[in-house]
Scaffold this motif. Structure first.
Motif, PDB file in Angstrom:
ATOM      1  N   GLY A   1     -24.254  30.001   2.032  1.00  0.00           N
ATOM      2  CA  GLY A   1     -23.348  28.921   1.655  1.00  0.00           C
ATOM      3  C   GLY A   1     -23.190  27.924   2.785  1.00  0.00           C
ATOM      4  O   GLY A   1     -23.641  28.149   3.906  1.00  0.00           O
TER       5      GLY A   1
ATOM      6  N   LYS B   1     -22.709  32.588  10.907  1.00  0.00           N
ATOM      7  CA  LYS B   1     -22.179  31.245  10.666  1.00  0.00           C
ATOM      8  C   LYS B   1     -22.529  30.344  11.836  1.00  0.00           C
ATOM      9  O   LYS B   1     -22.254  30.690  12.986  1.00  0.00           O
ATOM     10  CB  LYS B   1     -20.667  31.329  10.484  1.00  0.00           C
ATOM     11  CG  LYS B   1     -19.997  30.023  10.183  1.00  0.00           C
ATOM     12  CD  LYS B   1     -18.599  30.290   9.677  1.00  0.00           C
ATOM     13  CE  LYS B   1     -17.878  29.009   9.341  1.00  0.00           C
ATOM     14  NZ  LYS B   1     -16.641  29.260   8.609  1.00  0.00           N
TER      15      LYS B   1
ATOM     16  N   LEU C   1     -13.487  37.299   0.883  1.00  0.00           N
ATOM     17  CA  LEU C   1     -14.819  37.807   0.539  1.00  0.00           C
ATOM     18  C   LEU C   1     -14.726  39.192  -0.092  1.00  0.00           C
ATOM     19  O   LEU C   1     -13.789  39.942   0.162  1.00  0.00           O
ATOM     20  CB  LEU C   1     -15.694  37.862   1.800  1.00  0.00           C
ATOM     21  CG  LEU C   1     -15.869  36.528   2.551  1.00  0.00           C
ATOM     22  CD1 LEU C   1     -16.690  36.745   3.816  1.00  0.00           C
ATOM     23  CD2 LEU C   1     -16.510  35.471   1.677  1.00  0.00           C
TER      24      LEU C   1
HETATM   25  P1  ATP Z   1     -14.734  25.477   5.052  1.00  0.00           P
HETATM   26  O1  ATP Z   1     -15.858  24.915   5.824  1.00  0.00           O
HETATM   27  O2  ATP Z   1     -13.789  24.440   4.601  1.00  0.00           O
HETATM   28  O3  ATP Z   1     -14.059  26.606   5.740  1.00  0.00           O
HETATM   29  P2  ATP Z   1     -16.070  27.433   3.382  1.00  0.00           P
HETATM   30  O4  ATP Z   1     -15.170  28.552   3.695  1.00  0.00           O
HETATM   31  O5  ATP Z   1     -16.625  27.399   1.989  1.00  0.00           O
HETATM   32  O6  ATP Z   1     -15.341  26.059   3.656  1.00  0.00           O
HETATM   33  P3  ATP Z   1     -17.948  28.505   5.279  1.00  0.00           P
HETATM   34  O7  ATP Z   1     -16.898  29.318   5.926  1.00  0.00           O
HETATM   35  O8  ATP Z   1     -18.928  27.811   6.153  1.00  0.00           O
HETATM   36  O9  ATP Z   1     -17.300  27.387   4.382  1.00  0.00           O
HETATM   37  O10 ATP Z   1     -18.719  29.459   4.266  1.00  0.00           O
HETATM   38  C1  ATP Z   1     -19.658  28.961   3.360  1.00  0.00           C
HETATM   39  C2  ATP Z   1     -19.877  29.981   2.249  1.00  0.00           C
HETATM   40  O11 ATP Z   1     -20.630  31.083   2.757  1.00  0.00           O
HETATM   41  C3  ATP Z   1     -18.597  30.590   1.711  1.00  0.00           C
HETATM   42  O12 ATP Z   1     -18.089  29.818   0.635  1.00  0.00           O
HETATM   43  C4  ATP Z   1     -19.015  31.981   1.266  1.00  0.00           C
HETATM   44  O13 ATP Z   1     -19.367  31.956  -0.097  1.00  0.00           O
HETATM   45  C5  ATP Z   1     -20.245  32.290   2.122  1.00  0.00           C
HETATM   46  N1  ATP Z   1     -19.916  33.288   3.158  1.00  0.00           N
HETATM   47  C6  ATP Z   1     -19.218  33.067   4.292  1.00  0.00           C
HETATM   48  N2  ATP Z   1     -19.095  34.168   5.039  1.00  0.00           N
HETATM   49  C7  ATP Z   1     -19.740  35.152   4.369  1.00  0.00           C
HETATM   50  C8  ATP Z   1     -19.957  36.572   4.608  1.00  0.00           C
HETATM   51  N3  ATP Z   1     -19.475  37.179   5.706  1.00  0.00           N
HETATM   52  N4  ATP Z   1     -20.648  37.265   3.686  1.00  0.00           N
HETATM   53  C9  ATP Z   1     -21.105  36.659   2.572  1.00  0.00           C
HETATM   54  N5  ATP Z   1     -20.931  35.358   2.280  1.00  0.00           N
HETATM   55  C10 ATP Z   1     -20.260  34.594   3.157  1.00  0.00           C
END
Ligand code: ATP
Ligand code: MG
Length: 303
Positions: A15, A37, A135
């Motif tokens: 994501g 990330k 999550l």
């Molecule tokens: P923001 O940038 O505003 O915090 P967000 O939470 O959607 O928004 P990210 O934290 O970068 O952005 O995460 C992007 C996506 O990746 C999430 O929406 C989630 O679906 C997926 N994701 C994040 N962390 C994990 C993880 N540990 N395991 C599985 N999927 C994950």
């Protein structure tokens, strides 16, 4: 032990957020799947090491409702942050097939226990409670991620996301300038919690953009309008509706505390109850995959 990029084999993208990308990776020395990330920052190296130091507190944030942390490193001006891979993804995309009340109570209970643990044990206020930061895995566990542990990291992010989906409490939208500058209180997280629970239950953001002509109108509704409610028509009980209303009090001082939320019948009933979380996650994933396939089909020019 310290993790570095050479030990990681990159896999699919999980994501994208406002600040970076999350990828599935394999940590080769241990054969553990992780989520990595990448956060792009614009600052100098001295600050980067400060951030890595601040992130170290995450090693102590170990609990059943908290996404595990494996370590962080930086390359050039990016921070790479490795955490537990949650194989069912985030709750924003897992709610399409509906959420029965017992499942909703388990989700709400997990979130409150996680937030309370961060606050009581580590003096951490989450600051970014929303469905994408909750999550789930195929074992049916529900865990929180992306809580604010690094003031330095926070400062280095381009804060441009007063987007069309704000989970900010009214007092934060009104502006911290009226309160003590920069302070953030737990009760603001309680608002975001209530809003997230409604979104998870109804399958979309509770202040839908199509209802408001612009972001200003939407933010005005959050600050001055009646707070959203859990819909009775969808079969949610009076208890669950009352619980959510206790989170969505517009005046921060009137909002419930974590203890009050835990002690409320909606969550008391969840304790020890047999909830088929594994079955619910399976159904939700199947629904999500169908919806994604339909979306791809409907785009004739996609490559
Ligand atoms: P923001 O940038 O505003 O915090 P967000 O939470 O959607 O928004 P990210 O934290 O970068 O952005 O995460 C992007 C996506 O990746 C999430 O929406 C989630 O679906 C997926 N994701 C994040 N962390 C994990 C993880 N540990 N395991 C599985 N999927 C994950
Ligand atoms: Mg996130």
């Amino acid at each position: 032990f310290a993790i570095n990029m050479n030990q990681l084999q990159l896999d699919e993208e999980l994501g994208k957020g406002n600040y970076g990308t999350v990828k599935k990776v394999l940590h080769k020395p241990t054969n553990v799947l992780m989520a990595m990330k990448e956060i792009r920052l614009e600052l100098d190296d001295s600050k980067l090491s400060g951030i890595i130091m601040e992130l170290d507190i995450l090693h102590r944030a170990v609990g059943p409702e908290i996404v595990g942390f494996y370590g962080a490193f930086f390359i050039e001006s990016c921070v790479y942050y490795c955490m537990e891979f949650m194989d069912a993804g985030s709750l924003d995309k897992l709610n399409g097939a509906g959420v029965p009340e017992d499942v909703l109570a388990r989700i709400a209970g997990s979130m409150v226990r996680g937030l309370k643990f961060l606050k009581d044990e580590l003096q951490i206020i989450h600051r970014d409670v929303k469905p994408t930061n909750v999550l789930v895995n195929k074992k049916g566990e529900v865990k929180l991620c992306d809580f604010g542990v690094s003031g330095q990291l926070e400062k280095s992010l381009a804060k441009t996301n007063i987007g069309c989906q704000s989970y900010m409490a009214p007092e934060r939208i009104k502006g911290e300038s009226q309160n003590n500058l920069g302070t953030y209180s737990v009760s603001s997280d309680v608002w975001s919690l209530g809003l997230s629970i409604i979104e998870i239950a109804i399958g979309h953001y509770p202040y839908p953009p199509e209802t408001y002509s612009n972001v200003f109108a939407q933010l005005t509704a959050i600050v001055h309008g009646d707070p959203p409610e859990l819909p009775e028509e969808k079969g949610y009980s009076e208890e669950s509706r009352e619980w959510v209303a206790m989170c969505l009090e517009r005046i921060p001082e009137s909002r419930a505390t974590y203890q009050e939320l835990v002690d409320h019948p909606f969550l008391v009933k969840d304790v020890g109850r047999d909830v088929d979380m594994v079955g619910w996650v399976q159904t939700a994933i199947a629904h999500r995959e169908k919806a994604t396939a339909a979306l791809i089909d409907s785009q004739p020019h996609s490559v």
